[in-house]
Design a protein around this motif. Sequence first.
Motif, PDB file in Angstrom:
ATOM      1  N   ASP A 123      32.625  38.565  40.258  1.00  0.00           N
ATOM      2  CA  ASP A 123      32.639  37.336  39.469  1.00  0.00           C
ATOM      3  C   ASP A 123      33.168  37.681  38.084  1.00  0.00           C
ATOM      4  N   ASP A 146      38.678  33.419  37.857  1.00  0.00           N
ATOM      5  CA  ASP A 146      37.220  33.341  37.925  1.00  0.00           C
ATOM      6  C   ASP A 146      36.645  34.409  38.843  1.00  0.00           C
ATOM      7  N   ARG A 193      33.873  35.784  35.741  1.00  0.00           N
ATOM      8  CA  ARG A 193      33.321  34.927  34.696  1.00  0.00           C
ATOM      9  C   ARG A 193      32.191  35.609  33.937  1.00  0.00           C
ATOM     10  N   ALA A 212      33.708  28.173  40.944  1.00  0.00           N
ATOM     11  CA  ALA A 212      34.919  28.936  40.621  1.00  0.00           C
ATOM     12  C   ALA A 212      36.157  28.158  41.057  1.00  0.00           C
TER      13      ALA A 212
END
Length: 211
Positions: A158, A98, A160, A46
């Motif tokens: 997270d 991220d 992402r 990240a």
Amino acid sequence: MKKIMCYVFLAGAMLSSCEKEPDLGEMDGDFTVYTQYDPETDFAGASTYFLPDSILTTGQGMRTTYWKDENAQKLIAQVKDEMDGRGYTRSHEKADADLGVQITYVENTVNMVGFAGGYWDGWWAPYYWGPYWGGGWYYPFPITYQYNTGAIVLEMVDLRTADADTPEKRLPVVWVANSEGLLSGSSRVNLILVQRAIAQSFEQSSYIQKQ
């Protein structure tokens, strides 16, 4: 999820200040710090993180509010410094980040009632205090007391793993640091205790580090 729990102990001298220094005896009950993380998360991969400019708070009645004053900003800045120091860059847009970090503060007052004396106490036999008590047994008397507890919770998700097609999908928490303890009667001491707990949360989470 892996777990780590430890206690924060006093170490070193307090920072100098124009205010009167708090009694160190008031700070002998530091927060207990508990951390847990997902070992499958790629923290090193990240680069950016999103951190709100306010702290989520709940208290008596569990009503949600937002803490935004000077003290709140000190705690937010501390978390920012910790993340920046590990190589991450703060993003002011959640969509560009991220990782997402949320800070929550919870404060509660606990009321207790106990009884002393009488049969339940078990320390003194009848007539211990002498015949001037009339030779009878005395009744227990209630003792009421209360104490305040505080908890600072750091949660990381997270971003992402977010799905653009299903934005309402809840993201799993990949790291949580839960710190709890007794509060003193001094707001300044309480702030120091929370700051120490945040520092310890990151200290025992070395896996949060950009590659």
